[in-house]
Design a protein around this motif. Structure first.
Motif, short mmCIF file in Angstrom:
data_model
loop_
_atom_site.label_atom_id
_atom_site.label_comp_id
_atom_site.label_asym_id
_atom_site.label_seq_id
_atom_site.Cartn_x
_atom_site.Cartn_y
_atom_site.Cartn_z
N TYR A 198 0.83 -1.20 0.00
CA TYR A 198 0.00 0.00 0.00
C TYR A 198 0.86 1.25 0.00
CZ TYR A 198 -2.52 3.77 2.34
OH TYR A 198 -3.04 4.98 2.69
N GLY A 199 0.67 2.11 -1.00
CA GLY A 199 1.39 3.36 -1.08
C GLY A 199 2.63 3.33 -1.93
N ALA A 200 3.15 2.17 -2.27
CA ALA A 200 4.39 2.12 -3.06
C ALA A 200 4.16 2.58 -4.48
CB ALA A 200 4.95 0.70 -3.04
N VAL A 201 3.03 2.22 -5.08
CA VAL A 201 2.63 2.66 -6.42
C VAL A 201 1.21 3.21 -6.32
CG1 VAL A 201 2.18 1.96 -8.80
CG2 VAL A 201 4.10 0.96 -7.55
N PHE A 202 0.99 4.37 -6.86
CA PHE A 202 -0.32 5.01 -6.73
C PHE A 202 -1.38 4.22 -7.47
CE2 PHE A 202 -3.43 8.39 -7.96
CZ PHE A 202 -3.87 8.67 -6.68
N LEU A 203 -2.35 3.68 -6.72
CA LEU A 203 -3.46 2.89 -7.26
C LEU A 203 -2.96 1.79 -8.19
CD1 LEU A 203 -6.28 5.54 -7.84
CD2 LEU A 203 -6.09 3.84 -6.03
N ALA A 204 -2.10 0.95 -7.68
CA ALA A 204 -1.65 -0.22 -8.43
C ALA A 204 -2.72 -1.30 -8.35
CB ALA A 204 -0.33 -0.74 -7.85
N VAL A 205 -2.58 -2.34 -9.17
CA VAL A 205 -3.53 -3.45 -9.17
C VAL A 205 -3.60 -4.07 -7.77
CG1 VAL A 205 -4.04 -5.73 -10.10
CG2 VAL A 205 -3.21 -3.93 -11.62
#
Length: 221
Positions: A59-66
């Motif tokens: 959570y939070g590493a990539v904005f709205l990742a799969v």
């Protein structure tokens, strides 16, 4: 002279003992420093990632990742923890560019979030910028407008119902007649085919679906 010499010989072991103690103390200090250095170097993947400037996954590493979740609303999407009470929908697919020219969302997508270039608090590499793209979202709780017959979703699929609004256009409507569509469903998409000639004889309306089988065969309800 002999007494002095004897006394000098007698004192030598004590001096040697003190010297040995001092040497041992220095060696102990050096070993402690070396052990501390070795332990610091073996910090595990999380510490190695931080040292290399790599942001941890999750959570939070990539904005709205799969697999990640957004809060309620479709304007100015906010990424939230899927376990939190603010979570409303989960990302089932994430694409770059514009939705109109990119790959279609999965069939049962409930809605699409369009992500423009801005500076949220969490992003891919920490520089505050998120590339333009779109996220295909599936609500965490029913009802699901993207389900067959649900009356919504970004795609029309087999099992959906539509109304002919004229001018060669159709509008999706819930198959149960609810949703205030101004007249209720008129046709149901019963099959998806490659070309119109493959539709059954009962077809009363052709609906554009896209994908490998872009023609939807709809019959009157």
């Amino acid at each position: 002279m002999r007494e002095r010499g004897a006394a000098g010989v007698w004192c030598a072991p004590a001096a040697l003992h003190a010297l040995l103690c001092a040497v041992l103390c220095v060696l102990c200090v050096l070993c402690a420093v070396l052990l501390t250095g070795c332990w610091t170097g073996d910090r595990g993947p999380a510490a190695d990632s931080a040292a290399a400037g790599v942001r941890p996954s999750g959570y939070g590493a990539v904005f709205l990742a799969v697999g990640e979740c957004s809060s309620f609303g479709t304007v100015g999407p906010t990424e939230v923890s899927c376990a939190g009470e603010r979570a409303a929908a989960r990302v089932v697919a994430r694409e770059g560019g514009r939705a109109s020219s990119g790959p279609p969302c999965p069939a049962t997508t409930d809605f699409v979030l369009h992500i423009s270039e801005h500076r949220p608090s969490a992003d891919e590499d920490g520089d505050g910028a998120v590339p333009r793209g779109y996220a295909c979202m599936r609500k965490l709780q029913p009802p699901h407008p993207g389900d067959p017959g649900g009356g919504g979703g970004p795609r029309t699929i087999v099992g959906d119902c539509v109304r002919d609004v004229g001018g060669g256009k159709v509008r999706e409507a819930a198959c149960d007649g609810e949703g205030g569509d101004g007249g209720g469903p008129r046709f149901e998409v019963v099959e998806a085919v490659a070309v119109r000639s493959d539709c059954p004889a009962s077809t009363g309306l052709y609906v554009r679906l896209g994908g490998a089988r872009p023609v939807g065969c709809a019959r009157p309800r």
